[in-house]
Design a protein around this motif. Structure first.
Motif, PDB file in Angstrom:
ATOM      1  N   ARG A   1       0.808  -1.243  -0.103  1.00  0.00           N
ATOM      2  CA  ARG A   1      -0.057   0.112  -0.102  1.00  0.00           C
ATOM      3  C   ARG A   1       0.812   1.114   0.121  1.00  0.00           C
ATOM      4  N   LYS A   2       1.694   1.284   0.811  1.00  0.00           N
ATOM      5  CA  LYS A   2       2.850   2.639   0.848  1.00  0.00           C
ATOM      6  C   LYS A   2       3.530   2.723  -0.388  1.00  0.00           C
ATOM      7  N   SER A   3       3.990   1.472  -0.996  1.00  0.00           N
ATOM      8  CA  SER A   3       4.729   1.475  -2.230  1.00  0.00           C
ATOM      9  C   SER A   3       3.830   2.023  -3.316  1.00  0.00           C
ATOM     10  N   ASP A   4       2.592   1.512  -3.425  1.00  0.00           N
ATOM     11  CA  ASP A   4       1.538   2.159  -4.448  1.00  0.00           C
ATOM     12  C   ASP A   4       1.418   3.848  -4.221  1.00  0.00           C
ATOM     13  N   LYS A   5       1.282   3.939  -3.104  1.00  0.00           N
ATOM     14  CA  LYS A   5       0.856   5.384  -2.766  1.00  0.00           C
ATOM     15  C   LYS A   5       2.050   6.359  -3.280  1.00  0.00           C
ATOM     16  N   GLU A   6       3.393   5.992  -2.982  1.00  0.00           N
ATOM     17  CA  GLU A   6       4.547   6.608  -3.258  1.00  0.00           C
ATOM     18  C   GLU A   6       4.803   6.807  -4.617  1.00  0.00           C
TER      19      GLU A   6
ATOM     20  N   LYS B   1       2.100   6.562  -6.951  1.00  0.00           N
ATOM     21  CA  LYS B   1       1.189   7.562  -7.440  1.00  0.00           C
ATOM     22  C   LYS B   1       1.555   9.022  -7.138  1.00  0.00           C
ATOM     23  N   GLN B   2       2.180   9.218  -6.084  1.00  0.00           N
ATOM     24  CA  GLN B   2       2.787  10.635  -5.570  1.00  0.00           C
ATOM     25  C   GLN B   2       3.781  11.099  -6.648  1.00  0.00           C
ATOM     26  N   ALA B   3       4.691  10.237  -6.730  1.00  0.00           N
ATOM     27  CA  ALA B   3       5.620  10.581  -7.884  1.00  0.00           C
ATOM     28  C   ALA B   3       5.083  10.752  -9.213  1.00  0.00           C
ATOM     29  N   LYS B   4       4.091   9.971  -9.804  1.00  0.00           N
ATOM     30  CA  LYS B   4       3.454  10.185 -10.968  1.00  0.00           C
ATOM     31  C   LYS B   4       2.729  11.556 -10.966  1.00  0.00           C
ATOM     32  N   LEU B   5       2.144  11.934 -10.061  1.00  0.00           N
ATOM     33  CA  LEU B   5       1.220  13.005  -9.932  1.00  0.00           C
ATOM     34  C   LEU B   5       2.405  14.380 -10.053  1.00  0.00           C
ATOM     35  N   ALA B   6       3.508  14.109  -9.211  1.00  0.00           N
ATOM     36  CA  ALA B   6       4.640  15.332  -9.171  1.00  0.00           C
ATOM     37  C   ALA B   6       5.291  15.542 -10.611  1.00  0.00           C
ATOM     38  N   GLN B   7       5.287  14.223 -11.449  1.00  0.00           N
ATOM     39  CA  GLN B   7       5.861  14.533 -12.876  1.00  0.00           C
ATOM     40  C   GLN B   7       4.664  15.140 -13.736  1.00  0.00           C
TER      41      GLN B   7
ATOM     42  N   ALA C   1      14.867  14.933 -12.607  1.00  0.00           N
ATOM     43  CA  ALA C   1      15.749  15.911 -12.014  1.00  0.00           C
ATOM     44  C   ALA C   1      15.142  16.919 -11.445  1.00  0.00           C
ATOM     45  N   VAL C   2      13.750  17.049 -11.795  1.00  0.00           N
ATOM     46  CA  VAL C   2      13.102  18.412 -11.199  1.00  0.00           C
ATOM     47  C   VAL C   2      12.002  17.789 -10.155  1.00  0.00           C
ATOM     48  N   ILE C   3      11.741  16.676  -9.851  1.00  0.00           N
ATOM     49  CA  ILE C   3      10.846  16.055  -8.992  1.00  0.00           C
ATOM     50  C   ILE C   3      11.420  16.531  -7.459  1.00  0.00           C
ATOM     51  N   PRO C   4      10.920  16.789  -6.755  1.00  0.00           N
ATOM     52  CA  PRO C   4      11.191  16.820  -5.287  1.00  0.00           C
ATOM     53  C   PRO C   4      11.537  15.753  -4.639  1.00  0.00           C
ATOM     54  N   ASP C   5      12.625  15.652  -4.015  1.00  0.00           N
ATOM     55  CA  ASP C   5      13.177  14.237  -3.595  1.00  0.00           C
ATOM     56  C   ASP C   5      12.107  13.616  -2.675  1.00  0.00           C
ATOM     57  N   GLU C   6      10.899  14.254  -2.097  1.00  0.00           N
ATOM     58  CA  GLU C   6      10.057  13.681  -1.050  1.00  0.00           C
ATOM     59  C   GLU C   6       8.902  12.912  -2.166  1.00  0.00           C
TER      60      GLU C   6
ATOM     61  N   LEU D   1       9.819  11.192  -5.120  1.00  0.00           N
ATOM     62  CA  LEU D   1      10.552  10.206  -5.987  1.00  0.00           C
ATOM     63  C   LEU D   1       9.923   8.982  -5.750  1.00  0.00           C
ATOM     64  N   PRO D   2       9.876   8.172  -6.851  1.00  0.00           N
ATOM     65  CA  PRO D   2       9.274   6.625  -6.625  1.00  0.00           C
ATOM     66  C   PRO D   2      10.251   5.794  -5.805  1.00  0.00           C
ATOM     67  N   PRO D   3       9.775   4.790  -5.207  1.00  0.00           N
ATOM     68  CA  PRO D   3      10.570   3.848  -4.377  1.00  0.00           C
ATOM     69  C   PRO D   3      11.644   3.137  -5.238  1.00  0.00           C
ATOM     70  N   ASN D   4      12.853   3.123  -4.460  1.00  0.00           N
ATOM     71  CA  ASN D   4      14.062   2.642  -5.198  1.00  0.00           C
ATOM     72  C   ASN D   4      14.633   1.598  -4.042  1.00  0.00           C
ATOM     73  N   LYS D   5      15.416   0.748  -4.517  1.00  0.00           N
ATOM     74  CA  LYS D   5      16.116  -0.172  -3.758  1.00  0.00           C
ATOM     75  C   LYS D   5      17.107   0.529  -2.935  1.00  0.00           C
ATOM     76  N   ILE D   6      17.466   1.645  -3.331  1.00  0.00           N
ATOM     77  CA  ILE D   6      18.803   2.474  -2.746  1.00  0.00           C
ATOM     78  C   ILE D   6      18.274   3.666  -2.183  1.00  0.00           C
ATOM     79  N   LEU D   7      18.363   3.941  -0.891  1.00  0.00           N
ATOM     80  CA  LEU D   7      18.062   4.927   0.005  1.00  0.00           C
ATOM     81  C   LEU D   7      19.006   6.341  -0.233  1.00  0.00           C
TER      82      LEU D   7
END
Length: 243
Positions: free
Chosen positions: A119-124, A126-132, A158-163, A165-171
């Motif tokens: 659920r959290k992954s899907d939410k993040e 979605k937020q990344a897509k909306l930001a794009q 490059a322009v999407i705020p860090d908060e 960004l879509p999930p990634n294996k690297i933090l």
């Protein structure tokens, strides 16, 4: 072989019976505990209620989720569509996803944890897509060059705020105090499943923590974002690395 669907039951896109009713257009200034009890009283005649969830955040005020034990209760409860609660007609709809309470009541702790991670992954995502999309549709400032005459734009990442960004294996770890080294960061992040390594860059006060899957990285991020570390108790910023 797929199970035959029951009559009078609403199903999610993945074929799981929905037991949660989404309630909107509620009186926003009402006390949360008072409104929660009011909703429980109204809908209890349509079936056993597992939970009533209301959000306190500003942008989600006026919304609630009523979780039933029996999926057939959703169709019955929809008969209250437009019922005036504190002079505002309620807007009802079956929820689009399965609730945490339903998974908890029907599964074990591991299934619940997997459900929450997804659920959290899907939410993040979605937020990344909306930001794009927001970045692409942002109006040009007065006097700015037309898109065809402007210099090539940077990539969306490059322009999407860090908060957002879509999930990634690297933090990506920022605001690391000078008295915190790679070993101490490893001690913090190795507590979470799937940990691989920490790569620290002290000269820039940043570091990277890598996990074997995105799901495990999400768990670590949720638990460590904003954590106070070092002698000065600086809040560590934890986001996903840009791809």
């Amino acid at each position: 072989m797929s199970k035959e669907k029951m009559e009078g039951v609403v199903y999610s896109s993945s074929g799981i019976p929905i037991t949660t009713l989404y309630v909107n257009n509620l009186y926003e200034r009402a006390d949360v505990s008072f409104m929660t009890e009011a909703l429980r009283t109204i809908f209890q005649e349509y079936g056993e209620i597992v939970d009533v969830v209301m959000k306190k955040s500003l942008y989600r005020k006026g919304q609630a989720f009523v979780v039933f034990k029996d999926p057939t209760s959703i169709t019955k409860a929809m008969s209250m569509q437009g019922f005036p609660l504190y002079d505002k007609p309620m807007r009802l709809a079956p929820a689009k996803t399965v609730s945490d309470a339903t998974v908890k009541s029907e599964g074990d702790e591991e299934q619940l944890e997997q459900h929450i991670r997804k659920r959290k992954s899907d939410k993040e995502r979605k937020q990344a897509k909306l930001a794009q999309e927001a970045q692409k549709n942002a109006p040009h400032a007065p006097g700015a060059a037309e898109p065809s005459k402007a210099r090539p734009a940077k990539s969306a990442a490059a322009v999407i705020p860090d908060e957002f960004l879509p999930p990634n294996k690297i933090l990506f770890l920022q605001n690391i105090p000078s008295d915190i080294d790679g070993d101490e960061l490893t001690t913090i992040f190795e507590r979470f499943p799937g940990f691989k390594e920490v790569r620290s860059i002290p000269s820039r006060a940043i570091a990277f923590a890598e996990y074997d899957t995105e799901q495990n990285a999400i768990t670590a991020k949720e638990a460590t974002a904003g954590m106070a570390i070092g002698a000065e108790q600086k809040q560590m910023k934890v986001t996903y690395q840009r791809k």
